[in-house]
Structures are given as structure tokens and as C-alpha cells.
Design a protein around this motif. Structure first.
Motif, mmCIF file in Angstrom:
data_model
loop_
_atom_site.group_PDB
_atom_site.id
_atom_site.type_symbol
_atom_site.label_atom_id
_atom_site.label_comp_id
_atom_site.label_asym_id
_atom_site.label_seq_id
_atom_site.Cartn_x
_atom_site.Cartn_y
_atom_site.Cartn_z
ATOM 1 N N VAL E 30 32.483 -8.570 -7.298
ATOM 2 C CA VAL E 30 32.733 -7.560 -8.313
ATOM 3 C C VAL E 30 32.013 -6.276 -7.915
ATOM 4 O O VAL E 30 30.850 -6.310 -7.498
ATOM 5 N N THR E 31 32.741 -5.120 -7.987
ATOM 6 C CA THR E 31 32.069 -3.849 -7.676
ATOM 7 C C THR E 31 32.202 -2.918 -8.870
ATOM 8 O O THR E 31 33.182 -2.945 -9.600
ATOM 9 N N LEU E 32 31.197 -2.083 -9.052
ATOM 10 C CA LEU E 32 31.103 -1.157 -10.180
ATOM 11 C C LEU E 32 30.830 0.222 -9.603
ATOM 12 O O LEU E 32 29.954 0.376 -8.759
ATOM 13 N N SER E 33 31.641 1.223 -9.986
ATOM 14 C CA SER E 33 31.387 2.553 -9.438
ATOM 15 C C SER E 33 31.477 3.594 -10.535
ATOM 16 O O SER E 33 32.216 3.435 -11.506
ATOM 17 N N ALA E 46 28.297 4.011 -6.156
ATOM 18 C CA ALA E 46 28.426 2.606 -6.533
ATOM 19 C C ALA E 46 27.139 2.208 -7.227
ATOM 20 O O ALA E 46 26.047 2.539 -6.752
ATOM 21 N N VAL E 47 27.268 1.538 -8.375
ATOM 22 C CA VAL E 47 26.060 1.106 -9.085
ATOM 23 C C VAL E 47 26.060 -0.408 -9.190
ATOM 24 O O VAL E 47 27.053 -1.070 -8.913
ATOM 25 N N GLU E 52 22.927 1.293 -15.369
ATOM 26 C CA GLU E 52 22.736 2.477 -14.529
ATOM 27 C C GLU E 52 23.751 3.583 -14.849
ATOM 28 O O GLU E 52 23.611 4.705 -14.385
ATOM 29 N N CYS E 53 24.794 3.257 -15.593
ATOM 30 C CA CYS E 53 25.813 4.260 -15.911
ATOM 31 C C CYS E 53 25.315 5.140 -17.050
ATOM 32 O O CYS E 53 24.572 4.684 -17.918
ATOM 33 N N ASP E 66 34.500 2.594 -13.071
ATOM 34 C CA ASP E 66 35.552 1.697 -12.582
ATOM 35 C C ASP E 66 34.959 0.365 -12.141
ATOM 36 O O ASP E 66 33.958 0.333 -11.405
ATOM 37 N N ILE E 67 35.571 -0.733 -12.598
ATOM 38 C CA ILE E 67 35.126 -2.068 -12.193
ATOM 39 C C ILE E 67 36.264 -2.757 -11.465
ATOM 40 O O ILE E 67 37.399 -2.755 -11.939
ATOM 41 N N GLN E 68 35.954 -3.322 -10.307
ATOM 42 C CA GLN E 68 36.949 -4.148 -9.621
ATOM 43 C C GLN E 68 36.463 -5.584 -9.645
ATOM 44 O O GLN E 68 35.381 -5.889 -9.156
ATOM 45 N N GLY E 69 37.265 -6.462 -10.202
ATOM 46 C CA GLY E 69 36.874 -7.866 -10.332
ATOM 47 C C GLY E 69 36.376 -8.117 -11.738
ATOM 48 O O GLY E 69 35.625 -7.318 -12.301
#
Lengths: 353, 353, 353, 353, 353
Positions: E30-33, E46-47, E52-53, E66-69
Motif C-alpha cells: 500500500v502506498t500513500l502520497s 510519499a508519506v 503526516e498528511c 492518494d492511496i494505492q492498495g
């Protein structure tokens, strides 16, 4: 169509409002013409750039700016600056795979529809966009080879009909009306071919007939796709939801709406006729094949016992009493004649022959 | 129909409001008649020109102007000047391929519908247009050979029913009602033929039956195209959206609306019956063919091994021991009888015979 | 049905509001009965003319006037004078080919629906009309052989249920409810026959099965035509658009509406079941025929080369070496056995046998 | 189903509001249980009669009364006196052939829906009725063998989720939600079987496959009949037309509505898949039969002229010159080989073999 | 799909609002940006965690998270606490079998739609959820292997188009638009394959062609299921029912709505083309089989009487006069030639050959 679509995806990824010409590349040069007319004036000239067209409306006269060919996207862009046309509208004008639609931008109406053109032996459609704003009508024709508005141009030139005595919205109506009139012509050609195929299906059906039926069906579907959305467009105009349309012109727009309904009616009738034709064709063919097969099978069946009998007396047994009878052969011939007659009688009675 | 359509395109290019007669040329001369009637008055006369008709309404009486034949477009034009009928309305009256519709022009109502006429052994339709304005009813009949309103004329003449005691809008209703009544008659004829075909399909189906079914289907579709749009027309009148219709007459218009709904119901029932008939026909025919083929194939199959055996003993080998057996022939005949019996038993048990 | 329709056209040409009995002539005599009931009163009597019925409502009691048989049009006419029923309503009552409908005439409600009757082995429908006005319910039954309201009559007689404690509109509801209840009974009979045919189609399908499916389909369509329009009728009553219906009774009318929806649901389910059955039947039959034909063709194919071989050695050439081999015959028999075995193996492997 | 319907007609003739249990007799005894819970309280007990249940709402807690089994109509009647439930509602609860619906009686909501139960290898449905009034939820389950709300009971027992912190309407929502969740499970089972049949239809289609397709179609139709009407029910709740539902709970009811829409989507997808499968099956089978028949016919056709030739030289004419040629036999064999080769080549080229 | 559904039922029984990832397990992490941009600012990083947002909106800039996964359900839960997203929304985001929909929660809009991804040679769909609230856009992508928004990211990076000059809702629009644009690409690929199959069906139809048609039909249905519900979503946005959308952006959303309508049009056209293709294929194949069978049957029929004759003269009767005729053999040969010629002539004339 594959060509169009392939081009559509060229645009994906670009920001919205990017004016890119999507569609078949039409041969020839983009032309721009201005027509200014009224009760007393008539001025028609070809111009080279949008800047040469009048910027402000003329209270006495109607200004009609017509463009044939959409490949010059820079020219299109100038309508944004000079006449305040929204970038998305220009994008839609250039992207010639639009569905017919009408959009009200408050100060102007934007209408997209499709004009028809005969190409060799099939019908092709070209996108035509109309913008009507106070005192102006802009028309954008995709194709270069045919002017869809030549009739209107002549009516203005020779002051035929009411056109020169009416307001600008009447020109907008007239352009729309002339395109819808063109649909009738094309549908009538299809209607005549349907009647020819109908006769063929009754008298001498062949695989070619079926292919014709399928091809006509495709053409009717093609027309339907073009004409169905027009219903909403003309209904919108007829309801008078836009303040830009005067009451006088609305009565005429109701007439166009009626024509569109009539066209849809014709299309649905054609579809039903074609579907009926296809049914008739299939049952005729299947009937014919069944009859042939049945006849042949019956004929074959009559010979089966006969051949058995002849084969029986062709055997080489040493002791077969019938073979030595003097009239054995003629008795057998007689028996076979009786058998054949009996079977023919039986099959006829059962209506198998 | 090809004829109509070919003519429709003759008009394309002309300015809107041009009154051109589109449709089949009907034999005979255009006739114009005026009927003025009320509780105390009854005046019926044939006139030669529109100018001879009364210009202003008569508060005591109803004025009914009837035209048969639409080829005299000049005469039609005079309604524009004399009675203020819109040019588009006159265009629609002359153009006899209209879809049934009603239009409210504020001071008058314009109604288009189709009357039926028997021609040899098929039904044909003619356009009938009605205009109702204060004190007047104008009726325009396309055909010259049949007066669709002869019943109404007689009711006025002999003061039968309520007609002479009612207002003008009741005449408008009566004309509409008499046309709708004519639809019932035609549908009943179709209904009777459907029942005949039904019996035929059950007892003795042939390709002719299928053609009849298709032909009846076409006729029902023809009626449907004429009657469906009437639904909207009568619904509009029944809802009382027009001020020109009095409440008293509206109750009668509701009755007409009911009749139209009933007609649509009949049509849908007929379509379902015909579609069911077509299914029954096809499965009966296919069943019959299958049965014949199966029977014949079974019969043929019984002979196949027998013929093989006879062929076997027809061979000319020098040494075939069975041939010299004294009762070889009879043994074989016996064996073949047993084989045949066995096969017949087997096929019967499997219900193949 | 042909009979009804033929009669319908007898009326065309007559002025509207003419009360003519249209429909099958029902055997028997028209009967008229009056029932006056309330919490304390119960009076039931057969009368001879409308004049004998009470003219004014009775605040304490409900007056129910019931007519069986519609051929006495004079009697019907008296309802116009005595109770103010509109002539068109009486025309509709006498014309027994109405579609179920409800009409609100301000001071009274007019409802047409169809009652069911078993006749030999098929279902027939009769028109039943109800008029509800303040204090009165009039019911008009087409048929003479069956009283559709006998259950209600008994409930009043023996004061069963709430009927005698409620207002007049509750009687109106009860009559409607008893007719709708009758629909369930008929549909259940159809439902049971569908299940029987379902079993038959699975175990032993024949052409008779298909005819049964078609016949059931026709019956379901017949019921559908009767029940579908009831949806609008009960929806109108349930919405409470008429002031004549009290809130208390409206809850009961909602219940009737629910029943009608449930009936429509059942009908749609039956149609889907029958359409599914028809598909199963057709594919089963076609499958069976295919299997038989395939089997027989395979059997025939096995014998084709064998018969060729025997025919080959039946030729009369003077010099055919095999014929003089001592064991030529047995070699051939062996070869044919091997060939047959090979073909059977091949066809079995390919699943053709 | 036949059973249900037969029972339905037992009731016809009875006055409305008569509570009669209609439906399959479920084995087992009627049970009645009361659950009183809130943030601080949890009381669950089985009671014997409705009189033992609390009569008045408890402001702190939610009272849930659950009945399993509907055969004790006397017990049902007590809800009318004790809690003011309308007699028609109780009639609907007992009559277990209701279509899912919601009814707003002002002070309470009445909801009917169907719970699913696996029975041997098919799905059965049971009627579940819910009444929600201030502080109370009554649930009536038709079946005795399965408690459809066991999950909810556990969540209350162990205070899982938000249930114990919410108002009474949240319990009403939770019961509805748990039933809808059960639909997903059943549909997933059907979905998996569809995929299995899909593989079978591609690899090894047989008549069994077609029966499976029909059976799955029936099951999908069964689910559809249960789930379609739920759309209106949840839409009604989600729109917030009832004051009895709090805004907080409405968001959750929107979620249930979404689930119902999703279920309908799944059902429509399944129907399309099954209809596609049926098409694939039929064309595969018909293709296979055609191929076999064609192959066999071609094989037979090759032997027809060969057998003719051998039969020709099996004739016994005294003077047939070929017979006495020394190599006549071998010439014929050669000729037949060439002929066979030629025919095989011809048929292969035409792609008939 | 079976996989999805099996997982759906894992959840049944859990209280609503429980966030459980339902769907295929996607490989990868999972990635968070976070992207913060405006006219003057551009920050992309990328966080690791939601904490952190930025918590509060930035009046100058737009914040896009944006979250992927979707497998990290704990991370999802944090959106409830930090940004006030409703638990049911998060449940829907994690449950990736949602139907496209839009929900207005007053302070934020929640949109679910499906992005397309090519997988080997078939199209797969992934759920994409968007939340737009004042100053923020959250996007949740199901898949890990493809970033559906890479084009938008680049437009922001290089300040292409109007994106950086517009408000937050324009980002929301852009994300939606880029997904819809992706649908065109996929449909164009399908369209091209349809045209290829069309040619194949005309020139060289085989069972493979039919399978292709079915497979294309399945794909079109798949696209339809994804795109149809988008119609309601974009219509909702275009109507401007939500206050969160500015008028400027609404014009662009109308454009997206137009695209969706155009996509639906394309899909319907494809379905009609495929259904027409399937009809053409079936009638071509059946025609071909019929022709072959008919030809072979006719050929066989010609030989049947010939073989009978040869068999006749192969009989061994002692007294058969023809056998001893000198030219008997040649007479028979001649007769058979005449017979064959006659039959060929007869069959040709009847168009059976």
C-alpha cells in the motif's frame, strides 16, 4: 468508424478544452464565409480570417458566419476570444464524433447535429455545429465537398420566403430545418430499397436477399442513431426553455419537432418491416429445404423395398424355387408394380408427397 | 407508400409554410360545403369558393365548413387570410403524411387524424384535418370518394341526438368520435380473419397460412401506427388543457379517449394472438416434418441389413458353403423375418416408429 | 369474442349516449333487487321496476340496488332521471366490452370490472359495473346464471364481519374485494395445471404438451388483460383522490390494491414459467429427434462399405482372381467383421453412437 | 407453491381482517421471546403469552418481541388489542404469500420481506414481518427450524457493534440488514454453479447441461421475485418519508438500499450469463449434430456411385463385352479408385469433409 | 468474480461499518502520497501514515491525498477520526464490489467508480473511490500495479492546462474525467475486434467466429455494467444538486456527462452489431449446411433408380427375356443415360441442384 475511434484515443490525457480535430481528414481547404442580410441589405463574401468578420451585432441585419472544414484549430480558437465561445464548445465542434445535442450557455445556444452525404453507394454523416447568439449565427460544417446550406443561401440571395423579414433566430431555425429535411430524402431511398427487397423475398429468395436485409437494417440503425437524439434537441427548443428563441420562431420549431417525430416513426416502421422480412425469408427458405428433403426421402423410400427384392433374387443359392418358375420374373415385376402403387397411394394420402 | 415518400422530397428546399399537396393524387374534383345549424336553423349548401362562406361566427348557430380534396392549394391559402389559420397549419393539411396530432394555437385547435377506407381487399388511410375555433369547425378530407362524416350530416339534418342542442365544440367532438368509431369496424374485420386463420393453423397448416399470418400482422401494425398517436391527442383533450373545450363536452371526450385505449388494447391482443399463431404454425410444421423424416429413416434402416444379407449371398465366390445347403435359402428368409421383427420391436419400444 | 365485436359495430353511427346492450345475449330474465341494511335494519327484496327503489339516501342505513342482466335498456335509462347517472355511464354499463376503469363524476364514482365464471372447461368473463354515491351502491351484473355477490349478501344477512357497522363506501369496497378474491381462485387452478404440464414436459413430451402450453398461455393472457387495468383502478382508490371514500375504508382499499399487485406478480411468474416450459419442450423434442436421426445415420453408415464389398464380389467378370480362392469367402467375411468393429470403435470414441 | 395457492382460496369469502394462517404447515411449536436491551441493560427471555410482554415502551431501552411460527392465530390477535396493530396487518402477517412491502400506519411501520433457507439442495423462502413502533420492534418469522436473527441476538448479547448504543429504529434496520445480507450468500452459491456450468457447456455439453441452465434460471427468477420488490421498500425508507426513522439510521438504510440495488445488478448479470450460456449450448449442440450428419452424408455419397458400378457388372445379360475382357475387373477397380480419390478431393476442396 | 463473491459472504454477520477489504488480493505494498499544489506551489511527496498528511485545508492550494492498495484497513480507519469520513463510506471503499455511485454527505461528496486495466488479453476493472471535501480530494485506488492518475499528476507537475489555476473541485472533476477517458480507449479496442470478426463472419465463418462473438458480447456487457451507473453519477453532478461544486466546474462536468452518454451509445451500437453478427453467422452456417445436404441428397436420389435397375437385371430368374437380347445391355445403358439426364434436367429446373 474504426478510424474515428482510433483518433479519439489520441486525445486522451490532454487537458479538457484542448481543441483537437478528431475525425476523418476531409480533402480540401477550410473556407470561411460571411453573409449579412436583412430587409434592405444583402452582403455575401468569403473571408480569410475570423478577424475580418464583424465583431458586434447589427440591429437591422442578421450576420451568418459559416466555416467549412475543421482542421484549422487555430481559426476555431479565435471564436473564444472574439465572441466568447466556451473552450469546451470549440472542443466539441472539432471533435466530430459528438452525439446530437443542444446546450444553453445563457448568452448563446450551441447545437450539434449530423448532416447526411451520399458517398458512392452508402450514406455518410458529417458533423454540423450551430451557434446562435444575439444577432449572429455561426455554422461549422465538417465536410468540404458538400455545402449543406446551399438552399438557404439561395433563399437569402433571392429573398425567397420569409427568411429576410425575420429575426436572427429564424435563420437558426432554417439551418436546422434544412438538415432535418435532408433526412427525409435519405430515408425515402432506403424505403424504396426495402420495397424492392420485399418483392424479391416473396418471389425468389436467396442468400443475397438476406444480406440485403441485413445491410438495410444496418443503414436504418445508422439513421436511427443520428435521428433519435434529435428528438430531445427539438423538444428542448419547442418547449421554449431558452429566452433566445422568440415565440414566432417557436411555432416553426414545433414543426421541426413534428418532422423529427415523423422520421422516428418511419424508422421504427422500417425496422419492423425489415424484421418481418427477415422472418419471412427464413421461414420460406427453411420451408423450401424441408419440402425438397421430404420429397427426396419419400422417393428414396419407395425404392428401398424394391431394391431389396431384386437383390433377394440375385442370390446364388442352389435351391431357390421361385427362380425356376416360368413366370417368376413377371410375377415379381407385377408385385413390385403393385407395391410401388400402394406406397405412392399411402404417401399421397398422408400428404407426404 | 413509396409514392407518398417520393413526393415528400419534392418539397425539400422550399421555404417553410409553402402549401404543397403531398400524397396520392385522388381522382375527382375538390368540393366545398357549408352547414349552418342550431336549435332553430338548418342550412346546408355546396359553395364554390371560401369567400362565399360566412366570415364571422353566429352566436345562435354552429358553422361547419367541409372540404373534400386537397389539391386546390389556392383555396387552402384563403383560410390564412380569412380565418387567421397559420401557414404551417395549412402546410400540414396539404401534406398528407402527417402523424395524428393536436396543436393548440390559442384561438383555435388543429387536429390531424386518419380516416379508414376499404380499397378492394385492403384498408387504406386518408388524412383528415379538423380546425375548431369559436363558432366554426373546418374539416379537410383528403379523399374524394368517401365522405367520412355522412353520419354526422344526417344526424344534423334530422336533428337526431343532442347535436343540434349543443355548442360548437360538440360538433368537433362528434366528428372526432365518428372517425374513431370507424376504427372499431376495421379491427373487427381483422379480428374475424385472425380467428379463421387460427382454425386453419390448427387443422391444416400450409405456407399460405404463414403468409396470411404475416399479412394480418402487417395490417395490425398499420392500424397501430394510425391509432397509437391518437392516445396522446385524446388524452390532451380529455385533460382539458385547452380553454376552447367546455366541461360538458370534456366528459364526451373522455369517452373517446376510453375508446382509443380500448382500440390499443385490441391491437395489442391481436399482436399477441398473431405472434402465438406464428409460433404454433412453426412448431406444428417442424414437428410434422420431423415425424415424417423419422418414420422414413426408421423404415430405411430396417431394410439396410436385409439388403446387405441378400447382397452377401449374391456374391460369386466359388466356395460359399451356405449356397449349397438345401434349405439355405429358407433359413436365410427365416433369419431375415426374425431380424425384421426384432428391429420393429426395438424401434417400437423406443417410440421411434 | 367475434360475437362481441360484431355487435360493437352495430352501434357505430348512433349518437353518443345511446344505451344499447352490446355483448352475448345471456339466457334468462333481468332481475332487480334492493337491500337496505344498517346496524339495526335488514331488508332484502326483489322489485320489479326502478321506481320501487328508494329515491333518497337513508342516513342510518346503506341502500344497495343490484341488477342482473343488462338487456332491459329502458330500465337502465331510468337511472339517469331518478339518480342523475350520466347517459355515457349507462352506455358503458350496457356495452359489455369495457376495459376495467374508474371514473369520478364528482357526486358519484363509476367502476367497471370483470367477474369470472367457469363455463364447461374454460374461464369466461362478465362485465360488472358499480356506482357508489352518497348512501347508495348500484351494482350491474352482465350474467344471469351466477350472482357474483352471494357471499356479500350472506355476510349482510347474518351480520358477519364488520360490514353492517360500516358506512356505504365499505359496501362498495366489499363488492370490489369479492370480485378480486375470485381472481385468485381462477389463477390457482391455472397454476396447478402449469405444474402438471411441467411434469409432463420433463417425462413424456408430446405435441399435446405443446398445445397445452399454448392454451395455458392464452388463458394467462386472458387473465392478464382483465387484471392489469385493475391496477390503475385500485391505485386511484388507494391514493384517496376521491372525497367520497373515507380514510377508514381507504386502508382496506390499499389491501385490495396489494392483492391486485400480487395477482399481477403471479401472472408474470406464470408467463415466465410457461415461456421456460415452451423452451424446454422444444429443446427436448429437437434433441430427441437429433439423437434418433444421428443413431440411424451412424447405423446406416456402417453398412454402406459392407454392401459395397458384397456387391463387388457379385460382379460377373470372367477373371476375378479372389473368387477362385478357396477361402476367399471367409477372408472377406473376416475382413468385413474387422471393418465393422473398427467403425463401431471409431464412432463410439467420437461419441456418435 | 401449489400448496400455498390452494390454501389461499380457502380464505375467499371470509370478511377482510380475518386472521387465517395461509402457507405450508411448518413442523414444530410456536415460540415467543422478549429481548429488552440498552446501554446498561440486557434481558432475554422466552415467554408463553403476549400478556407477559411489556405493554409500554421503556425510554432507556429497546424492546424486541420475536415470534417464530404463525399457526397460533389467537396469539396474533392479541397484538391488535394490546399494541393497536390493525387487523389487516395481522391478516397479512398470517397470510404468508405476501409480496415484500412496507406500509406506514402513522404510529408504526409494517414491513414484509422474505428470508431464505436452504432445504436439501434448493432454496426456500419464508415470510418475515417486522413492525417498528416507538420503543418496540416486533418480528414474526414464518419458519420454526431456523432463527433468521441469531446473529443480531449475539451482537446484543455481547454488545458487539453500535447496536446497544443506538435507538430502536437501529434494531429495525439491523434486522432488515441481516436478511438482505443473507441474499448475498445465496446468490454467491448460484454464481458459483453458473461458472461450473459455463465450463461444462464449453467442454462437454449434454442435455444435463441444458437442464442445469434451466434450473439455475428458475432459481435466479425465484431470487428476483423476492428481491425486486425490496427496491421500493428500501427506497421508501431511504427517502425518509416516515418520521419514525431518525436521520442517523437513514444513512444506514441508504446502505441497505445500495445492497439491494447491487443484488438486483447481480441477478440481471446472472440472467444475461444464463441466457448467453443457453445460446452457446444450443449452437454448440446444433453445430455438432450438423457436422456429424454432414460427415456421414459425404461418406455415404462417395459409396453411392461405386455401388452402382459394382451392381452394374453384377447384371446377368448374356452379352456384356466388358465382362469378358481379361483385365476388366482390374480396370474397374482402378477406375473406382480414381473416382473415389476425385470425390474426396472435390469434397475436401469444398470443405465438406 | 467467484472470488469476490466468496469473500463478500465472509463479511455477513459483522456489524455494519466494519471496514473489511473485500476483493482480490492485489500483489504489492500500500502506498500513500500527498500532492499540494496551487498557482505558486507544488509539493509532491510519499508519506507513511495518514497522520503526516495536512489536517486542515489550505486556502491557497489544493491538497490531494492518494492511496494505492486497500488492504491496510487500519490506515483507512484513520480517515474517520482525522477527516470525519463516515464509517459506512470507508466500508464501501474497502469493499471493492461496489456499483458506481455518488453520495452527498453534506460536507463532502463520495464517489465510487471503476478504472480499467488490461490484464494479458482481457480487461479487468478496479474500484476507485474519490472523496471531495472543502480543499481536499482523497482518492483510493484498489490496484497496486497501475496508477490511474499518472496523467493528472504530470499535468500538475508541469502546470499544463488550467488545472493549477482552478479550485479544488476542478481536481475532483479531472480525476473523474481521466477515468472516463480510459473507457473510450478500451471500447475502441473492442470496436476494432468487432470489425475484424465482421469480416471473418462474411468470408469464412467457423465455430471460432461464434465463440469470438460471444466473448466480445461478454466484454461489452462487462463494460456496460461499469458505465451504465455512471450516467446517474454524472447527471447528479451536472444538475448541480450539490453546493460543493462551483458553476464553472459544472460546465466541465456536463462535458463528462456527455462523454458517458456517448459511451453508452457506443455500447448499445456494439451490442446491436454483435447481435446482428450472431444472426448473420447462424443463418450463413445453417444455409451452408442446408445446401450441402440438399446437394448430396439430390445426387443420391439420381443413383437410386439406376441401382434398382442394375439390381433388377442381376436377378437369377431362369426366364428373363431381356437378358438374352443381344443388345439388352446397351439398351439398358442408354435408358439409364436418358433417365439420368431427365432427372438432372428436372432437378435443375426446380433449382434443387
Amino acid at each position: 468508424m474504426a478510424q474515428h475511434r482510433r483518433k479519439r484515443s489520441h486525445k486522451s490525457g490532454l487537458p479538457p478544452g484542448t481543441v483537437v480535430h478528431i475525425g476523418e481528414a476531409m480533402p480540401g481547404k477550410v473556407t470561411l464565409s460571411t453573409t449579412i442580410y436583412g430587409e434592405k441589405k444583402h452582403l455575401e463574401k468569403a473571408v480569410k480570417s475570423v478577424e475580418e468578420c464583424p465583431r458586434l451585432p447589427d440591429p437591422e441585419n442578421t450576420i451568418w458566419i459559416d466555416i467549412q472544414g475543421l482542421s484549422d484549430t487555430e481559426m476555431l480558437h479565435k471564436f473564444e476570444e472574439r465572441y466568447g465561445v466556451h473552450a469546451l464548445v470549440l472542443e466539441d465542434i472539432a471533435n466530430t464524433v459528438q452525439r446530437p445535442k443542444i446546450e444553453d450557455y445563457g448568452t448563446y445556444l450551441f447545437l450539434v447535429l449530423r448532416g447526411l452525404r451520399k458517398h458512392v453507394n452508402r450514406v455518410e454523416s458529417e458533423q454540423i455545429s450551430l451557434i446562435y447568439k444575439d444577432g449572429f449565427v455561426f455554422s461549422f460544417q465538417e465536410g468540404l465537398s458538400k455545402d449543406h446550406f446551399s438552399g438557404i443561401r439561395e433563399r437569402i440571395r433571392f429573398a425567397r420566403g420569409k427568411l429576410v423579414h425575420q429575426k436572427t433566430d429564424y435563420l437558426f431555425y432554417s439551418l436546422l430545418d434544412s438538415i432535418v429535411d435532408g433526412y427525409f430524402e435519405m430515408l425515402e431511398v432506403i424505403g424504396e430499397r426495402i420495397e424492392e427487397v420485399e418483392k424479391e423475398a416473396e418471389t425468389n429468395p436467396s442468400l443475397k436477399t438476406l444480406n440485403e436485409i441485413h445491410s438495410l437494417n444496418r443503414q436504418v440503425l445508422f439513421m436511427r442513431k443520428i435521428i433519435w437524439p434529435m428528438r430531445e434537441v427539438t423538444a428542448y427548443l419547442e418547449r421554449g426553455e431558452s429566452d433566445l428563441i422568440t415565440d414566432n420562431t417557436r411555432i416553426f420549431l414545433r414543426d421541426v419537432h413534428d418532422h423529427v417525430i415523423q422520421l422516428i416513426d418511419m424508422i421504427e416502421t422500417y425496422r419492423e418491416m425489415l424484421s418481418g422480412l427477415s422472418d419471412i425469408y427464413l421461414s420460406t427458405i427453411s420451408n423450401r429445404t424441408n419440402e425438397i428433403m421430404r420429397f427426396l426421402t419419400v422417393v428414396g423410400t419407395i425404392f428401398i423395398p424394391l431394391t431389396f427384392l431384386t437383390s433377394l433374387y440375385g442370390m446364388n443359392f442352389q435351391y431357390m424355387p421361385e427362380l425356376s418358375w416360368k413366370s417368376g420374373y413377371f410375377i415379381l415385376l407385377g408385385f413390385m408394380a403393385v407395391l410401388t402403387g400402394g406406397m405412392i397411394y399411402y404417401f399421397s394420402k398422408k400428404k407426404w408427397l
